[in-house]
Design an enzyme around this catalytic site. Structure first.
Site, mmCIF file in Angstrom:
data_model
loop_
_atom_site.group_PDB
_atom_site.id
_atom_site.type_symbol
_atom_site.label_atom_id
_atom_site.label_comp_id
_atom_site.label_asym_id
_atom_site.label_seq_id
_atom_site.Cartn_x
_atom_site.Cartn_y
_atom_site.Cartn_z
ATOM 1 N N ASP A 15 0.824 -1.249 -0.048
ATOM 2 C CA ASP A 15 -0.104 0.056 -0.063
ATOM 3 C C ASP A 15 0.864 1.405 0.040
ATOM 4 O O ASP A 15 2.039 1.121 0.417
ATOM 5 C CB ASP A 15 -0.910 0.032 1.333
ATOM 6 C CG ASP A 15 -1.771 1.274 1.135
ATOM 7 O OD1 ASP A 15 -2.289 1.519 0.444
ATOM 8 O OD2 ASP A 15 -1.901 1.917 2.094
ATOM 9 N N SER A 16 0.272 2.345 -0.432
ATOM 10 C CA SER A 16 1.004 3.631 -0.401
ATOM 11 C C SER A 16 1.468 3.832 0.974
ATOM 12 O O SER A 16 2.520 4.518 1.590
ATOM 13 C CB SER A 16 0.285 4.818 -0.723
ATOM 14 O OG SER A 16 -0.953 4.715 -0.052
ATOM 15 N N CYS A 78 -4.227 -1.655 -2.238
ATOM 16 C CA CYS A 78 -4.536 -0.168 -2.380
ATOM 17 C C CYS A 78 -5.512 0.102 -3.483
ATOM 18 O O CYS A 78 -5.048 -0.224 -4.681
ATOM 19 C CB CYS A 78 -2.959 0.562 -2.647
ATOM 20 S SG CYS A 78 -2.971 2.198 -3.320
ATOM 21 N N GLU A 163 -2.314 9.268 7.517
ATOM 22 C CA GLU A 163 -0.815 9.156 7.275
ATOM 23 C C GLU A 163 -0.072 10.225 8.432
ATOM 24 O O GLU A 163 0.963 9.831 8.930
ATOM 25 C CB GLU A 163 -0.317 9.416 6.002
ATOM 26 C CG GLU A 163 -0.730 8.356 5.029
ATOM 27 C CD GLU A 163 0.243 7.155 5.251
ATOM 28 O OE1 GLU A 163 1.355 7.190 5.618
ATOM 29 O OE2 GLU A 163 -0.514 5.941 5.199
ATOM 30 N N CYS A 197 -11.115 2.888 -0.186
ATOM 31 C CA CYS A 197 -9.645 3.175 0.028
ATOM 32 C C CYS A 197 -9.231 2.270 1.298
ATOM 33 O O CYS A 197 -9.875 2.574 2.199
ATOM 34 C CB CYS A 197 -9.574 4.522 0.211
ATOM 35 S SG CYS A 197 -7.775 4.802 1.004
ATOM 36 N N HIS A 199 -7.338 2.858 3.403
ATOM 37 C CA HIS A 199 -7.025 3.803 4.819
ATOM 38 C C HIS A 199 -8.210 3.872 5.369
ATOM 39 O O HIS A 199 -8.100 4.241 6.657
ATOM 40 C CB HIS A 199 -6.334 5.138 4.311
ATOM 41 C CG HIS A 199 -5.052 5.217 4.022
ATOM 42 N ND1 HIS A 199 -4.489 4.545 2.916
ATOM 43 C CD2 HIS A 199 -3.924 5.552 4.761
ATOM 44 C CE1 HIS A 199 -3.049 4.562 2.816
ATOM 45 N NE2 HIS A 199 -2.829 5.485 4.117
HETATM 46 N N1 DGL Z 1 -5.043 2.868 0.708
HETATM 47 C C1 DGL Z 1 -4.782 3.719 -0.639
HETATM 48 C C2 DGL Z 1 -5.956 3.245 -1.375
HETATM 49 O O1 DGL Z 1 -6.714 2.153 -0.912
HETATM 50 C C3 DGL Z 1 -4.641 5.026 -0.324
HETATM 51 C C4 DGL Z 1 -3.805 5.760 -1.436
HETATM 52 C C5 DGL Z 1 -3.220 6.869 -1.332
HETATM 53 O O2 DGL Z 1 -1.939 6.952 -0.943
HETATM 54 O O3 DGL Z 1 -3.881 7.988 -1.445
HETATM 55 O O4 DGL Z 1 -6.605 4.092 -2.256
#
Ligand code: DGL
Length: 279
Positions: A15-16, A78, A163, A197, A199
């Site tokens: 993931d990011s 992600c 984050e 998402c 997150h």
């Molecule tokens: N967890 C990522 C997603 O599902 C977040 C992406 C991001 O870094 O903006 O889209």
């Protein structure tokens, strides 16, 4: 890619940032016997507002790093990376690398599940600007359930709240309430809200607070985990190439201390091993 080609290895989860931990947690509950390597590109998160080209390049670097550590199968945990990079990686890069390694995403398993969850057939999508702009959910929904009406709202601040450790702050309420009100105003018939998402489940308490009673929230972890279980059931050769000693290691592009501190809040357990890497 590394010239020494491993034939067995861990399952990679990318993931990011921290969001993929919500997917990893559920996958490990269903499949605790496997080894996992989690990679969070925390130093470059969020990906959501970035261009197609940047997201694709960052995701490719991450997949390559996980392959170089022996992973045979990588889950893009992600949505933004799944929406913007998965297809290109599957179609252009995997054949270029040769062999039998695989990369899977999170959008398809989520869409598959939604058909059975909505009664009104009006579904809402809360996601990053990248995922909403890609139209990937509309596309997948149209293929499977032509009768579902989708309303999408981009939530540009939500990943940053996670984050940057603001997930619990009073400031988070403002951004969360605003987007949920927007989606419910746009289509009051929505009875199912996809948290598109990875997150967003980390903001669940506040999301639930502002979601009208009777509207179902759909975090993705459970569906992605179930889909991986059936993928491995149906792909004997891949199953045999995933090692099974039950370990989980973590890689981050940010500092080890920052990652370990925040990740353990979300995972509710101490992390066995964290390493900082450059992509
Ligand atoms: N967890 C990522 C997603 O599902 C977040 C992406 C991001 O870094 O903006 O889209």
């Amino acid at each position: 890619m590394n010239s020494e080609v491993a034939t067995k290895g861990s399952i990679g989860v990318f993931d990011s940032g921290y969001g993929g931990l919500t997917i990893l947690r559920q996958i490990r509950q269903h499949l605790p016997q496997y080894d996992y390597i989690y990679l969070g590109d925390n130093a470059r998160a969020p990906y959501g507002p970035r261009s197609f080209e940047v997201i694709y390049n960052y995701t490719l670097q991450a997949v390559e790093a996980l392959f170089n550590r022996g992973c045979q199968l990588v889950i893009l945990a992600c949505n933004t990376a799944s929406a913007k990079a998965l297809r290109s990686i599957q179609e252009c890069d995997l054949p270029r690398w040769g062999g039998d390694r695989r990369v899977l995403g999170v959008i398809r398993p989520t869409v598959e599940a939604v058909g059975a969850l909505t009664r009104s057939r009006h579904v809402g999508l809360l996601a990053t600007p990248g995922t909403v702009g890609s139209g990937s959910y509309e596309l997948e929904l149209r293929k499977l359930y032509g009768d579902i009406v989708l309303t999408s709202v981009a939530c540009p601040m939500w990943v940053a709240l996670v984050e940057y450790g603001e997930f619990d702050s009073p400031g988070a309420d403002y951004f969360i309430q605003k987007r949920i009100e927007t989606i419910m105003r746009t289509d009051p018939e929505v009875d199912t809200l996809i948290l598109g998402c990875t997150h967003f489940p980390l903001l669940m308490e506040k999301i639930a607070k502002y979601t009208p009673t009777g509207v179902r929230l759909v975090p993705q972890g459970e569906y992605v985990a179930q889909s991986l279980v059936s993928y491995l059931d149906n792909h004997e050769a891949m199953r045999a190439r995933c090692t099974t000693t039950g370990t989980c290691t973590y890689l981050t592009t940010e500092s080890v201390e920052t990652f370990a501190h925040t990740a353990q809040i979300f995972l509710r357990e101490a992390l066995q091993s964290v390493e900082k890497i450059e992509l």
